[in-house]
Design an enzyme around this catalytic site. Structure first.
Site, PDB file in Angstrom:
ATOM      1  CE1 TYR A 275      -4.134  -1.814   6.918  1.00  0.00           C
ATOM      2  CE2 TYR A 275      -3.200   0.118   5.414  1.00  0.00           C
ATOM      3  CZ  TYR A 275      -3.904  -0.688   5.937  1.00  0.00           C
ATOM      4  OH  TYR A 275      -3.850  -1.449   3.928  1.00  0.00           O
TER       5      TYR A 275
ATOM      6  CB  SER B 177      -1.219   0.040   1.331  1.00  0.00           C
ATOM      7  OG  SER B 177      -1.820   1.429   1.124  1.00  0.00           O
TER       8      SER B 177
END
Length: 235
Positions: A143, A130
């Site tokens: 995250y 990501s």
């Protein structure tokens, strides 16, 4: 030919399954089997309950899926966003994010690489990093750190698999508008799960892809932002 979807209730996993399923056997694995979408165009659909944090089950699940035929496509798309605010004071939640989004991914990718290398058929593994892992931000650094670690792991695994019959496609999407980010304001260059799915399936060989492609330029700019400014960046 068998398509293995690990995280079959995820938006991206569901879209990839729809693209790849026509005429193929599909094995759908998820924590909530009852929520797995139907695939009427598939040759066969098999459902396996899957708890990503149970690392001892990973090899058993892959071996079970392989009994339906050689695994030609394996999609590792499980994960949680978690709550950064909660993780500030709840170490168990921070560890949960790290376990699901990094440790379990490393475990499953290791199993897949090992099993698929022993097949006579060529195969492709799809993994998901990501933009959040490119440079950790205060707003979601737990995250983001898992994506950074996963990205590095996949780069090494990609090199390890070079010359074998197993390809590894690593996707680096931007903000994905879907159930995981419901209620959040979309970031610049946001994409839908369908756009991500189409981009990764189109990739025919090992490699890293930014989704959308112009996100690569934003990533380069992100590295140049001074830390006093960066620490105030939103999610």
């Amino acid at each position: 030919m068998t398509v293995l979807i690990l995280g079959a209730t995820s938006d991206i996993g569901g879209e990839i399954a729809k693209i790849l399923c026509p005429g193929r056997t599909v094995v759908m694995c998820a924590r909530r089997p009852d929520a797995i979408p139907a695939l009427p165009e598939a040759k066969e659909v098999h459902v396996i309950p899957f708890e990503a944090s149970d690392l001892t089950s990973h090899r058993l699940i892959v071996n079970e899926a392989a009994q339906f035929g050689p695994i030609t496509h394996a999609v590792v798309c499980f994960g949680i966003l978690g709550s950064q605010e909660r993780a500030l004071s709840d170490e168990a939640h921070a560890a949960e994010i790290a376990t699901i989004d990094y440790t379990a991914q490393v475990s499953m990718l290791t199993v897949l690489a090992d099993v698929l290398r022993q097949q006579s058929e060529s195969s492709t593994i799809y993994a998901f990093s990501s933009i959040a892992g490119w440079r950790a931000r205060k707003a979601n650094y737990v995250y983001g750190s898992t994506k950074a670690g996963l990205d590095a792991f996949c780069q090494g695994l990609m090199d390890e698999l070079h010359g074998s019959r197993v390809s590894l496609v690593l996707a680096r999407p931007g903000f994905v508008i879907g159930s995981m980010t419901e209620g959040m304001k979309p970031a610049p260059m946001s994409v839908t799960p369908r756009v991500v799915a189409e981009a990764v399936v189109k990739q025919q060989r090992s490699g890293t892809i930014w989704i959308p492609g112009r996100l690569r330029l934003l990533a380069w700019v992100m590295k140049l932002v001074p830390r006093p400014v960066w620490r105030h960046m939103p999610r």
